[in-house]
Every structure is written in C-alpha cells, then in structure tokens.
Scaffold this motif. Structure first.
Motif: not given
Length: 156
Positions: A44-55, A66-70
C-alpha cells in the motif's frame, strides 16, 4: 519469472473490461478512491504533501491522483520483490508542467540504485536504471513530449 510493478500515478485504473496480468504481479494501484495495492501483496502507498484525488481519463471522479508539483508524492514500504532485474512499470500520465517530474519507480536502500520513469527537463518521458554508483542506463522518448496536457500510456 518477470516481476511487474504497475503504478498508475496521475491516472485512473484500467477500465472495467481491461485485464490486469496476475502472473508475477508485484503491485497494482488502480487509485479507485484508495492508494491500496490491489494485487493482494500489501504494498500500500502513503500520500505525502500536495496529493489530491481527481477525475481519471474516462471522467470517473476520485479515480486518479493529482500532484501539486512541489511537495506531493506517494511512498511505500521497502520490499525485495521490487529488486528483481526483470520488471515493467506501466502508467497513464497527463501533465502540462515543465521541468523534471518523477512518475514512478523503485529506489533501493542506498538511494542510488533502482529504476525510475520520469519526465526529463526537456519534457520527454525517460527511463533510468542503475545498480549503485552514478552510472545509469538511460532511454527517452525523442519525439513524444509529456507536458502537452494529453493522457499518455507509458511502459518501461
């Protein structure tokens, strides 16, 4: 036996009628509102920082990341299963950003070994493989540019 690592970052899982191979499958992340490994191997993965669910590319909500790029990234536990010399990474990616972007890969304990799919600074998809030190094998897409806002299926 080939080991497969399927990570679909910035993307949805395969459509309902697609077949995901299971022989030698190490991990599979369809991002169906979860970062759990659907292969049954528990990677399993863990999301860190600017990660959001998207279409996703089919218009399904909460089926891609979706990643914030930073600061946004996924991380997972270390496993010898990912260290196999024979491996495949398959991802669907859409980006409109410029500059280097990591997509998916495996980094060994020393941090200078493993394999990585990324978008290089020229906007091309690239694959790096190394086994320690500073020497990497490198391949890139000469005429296919990633930062065009279009979905691309990339396998390396």
């Amino acid at each position: 036996m080939k080991k497969f690592l399927y990570i679909t970052l910035l993307v949805a899982g395969f459509c309902a009628m697609a077949q995901v191979p299971t022989d030698g499958l190490v991990a599979y992340f369809p991002f169906n509102s979860s970062t759990d490994d659907s292969s049954g191997n528990g990677h399993n993965l863990t999301a860190t920082g600017g990660v959001a669910s998207t279409t996703d590319r089919f218009g399904n909500p909460n089926s891609a990341a979706s990643f914030d790029g930073t600061s946004g990234y996924f991380s997972g536990g270390s496993s010898g299963e990912f260290e196999n010399e024979l491996h495949t990474i398959s991802v669907w990616v859409r980006s409109s950003k410029t500059g280097f972007q990591a997509i998916a890969g495996y980094m060994g304990d020393q941090g200078n070994e493993g394999y990585y799919l990324n978008i290089n600074t020229d906007g091309e998809f690239s694959l790096l493989e190394g086994s320690g030190g500073i020497n990497y094998d490198y391949a890139y897409s000469d005429d296919l540019y990633a930062n065009d806002g279009v979905w691309h299926h990339v396998v390396g």
